[in-house]
Design an enzyme around this catalytic site. Sequence first.
Site, short mmCIF file in Angstrom:
data_model
loop_
_atom_site.label_atom_id
_atom_site.label_comp_id
_atom_site.label_asym_id
_atom_site.label_seq_id
_atom_site.Cartn_x
_atom_site.Cartn_y
_atom_site.Cartn_z
N CYS A 1 0.94 -1.22 0.11
CA CYS A 1 -0.01 -0.01 0.11
C CYS A 1 0.82 1.14 0.15
O CYS A 1 0.62 2.39 -0.53
CB CYS A 1 -1.01 0.04 1.19
SG CYS A 1 -0.18 -0.69 2.69
N HIS B 1 -2.97 6.45 4.83
CA HIS B 1 -1.40 6.54 4.77
C HIS B 1 -1.00 7.79 4.42
O HIS B 1 -1.50 8.27 3.25
CB HIS B 1 -0.43 5.40 4.09
CG HIS B 1 -0.75 4.03 4.55
ND1 HIS B 1 -1.50 3.71 5.85
CD2 HIS B 1 -0.18 2.92 4.00
CE1 HIS B 1 -1.33 2.28 5.84
NE2 HIS B 1 -0.64 1.72 4.78
#
Length: 341
Positions: free
Chosen positions: A136, A249
Amino acid sequence: MAWDRRMPERPVVAVAGATGAVGREMLKVLEQRAFPASRVVALASSRSAGKRVPFAGGELVVEEMTPASFEGVDVALFSAGASTSKQFRDAVTGAGAVMIDNSSAFRMDEDVPLVVPEVNAEDLAWHSGVVANPNCSTIQMVVALGPLAGLAPMKRVVVSTYQAASGAGQAAMDELYDQTRGFLEGRELVPQAFAHRIAFNCIPQIDVFLDDGSTKEEWKMVVETRKIMHLPGLAVTANCVRVPVLRCHSEAVNVEFEAPVDLAGARAALEAAPGVRLLDDPAGKLYPMPAMLEGTDDTYVGRLRADVSVEHGLAFWVVADQLRKGAALNAVQIAEALVGR
Ligand code: A2P
């Protein structure tokens, strides 16, 4: 050996790990993007057989994943952990289905393309039944680096991550909630999903430590970035930190180039890039933040500026929803790119 089977226009899709944080998001993305599936099958462990997961206004009954689950399936989206992917790879490809794998099991295998469609969709041409979805943190960084790589040769990338709990799965997200409440109530907290308490804390360890003192997450960002961008000599150094954020994130990225890069040109390249949105107005205190971007699909860039600590440098801040672009969305975009191919 290259894959010689054509993906039907209306494939049968299996979601492996359908009860997990990413699997549930995969179902949501398939529905929201009106993926042309003729049928969707929800698979998980025997623990979940018979459970129901929401899909397309109704529910799917979860089936236990066995090797026989893939008969008649054209594409299998896997997010059930690396060992499960390894265990089922032959059953999936043997049934004639393409596995799009969100785990780290095959990412660095030479016969497995590692794909972020905005950056290297052309690598789908040589898959042999398995396509890997990158880590990710890597995905959102390369979505932003891709357009900048056209401006001048890249020399070195330095990245520090601020990673959400979602990257460690549903249980980890629940732990962040529960610990936050428990901390405020003064209860004793017992870390389970993370090495330490995550509520009101930052943990500079994601995945296991390697012999050189870095973590496996940091190593993944180095090797995966080189593979996706076709830049085997690119110097990359990463520092990965878990923060008490639910599902987006954030990354602070510094890029050093071999030649001058004009800030206006970098801004224009990012503005024109597919999948990128610039949110960059310092005067208006406008920059990407996890709290405002949960559930979004784009990769958001802000704080774009020159990095004057090197001769030709840029610095920026990049945020994306880990469960969407960092996992489920990217996997579905790969499936979309394979349809009819
Ligand atoms: P289950 O819910 O039945 O355990 P997360 O990353 O959010 O923890 O989710 C992991 C997903 O992978 C879940 O859907 C989980 O199913 C599934 N899973 C884990 N191990 C297996 C397995 N051996 N076979 C099939 N599915 C598995």
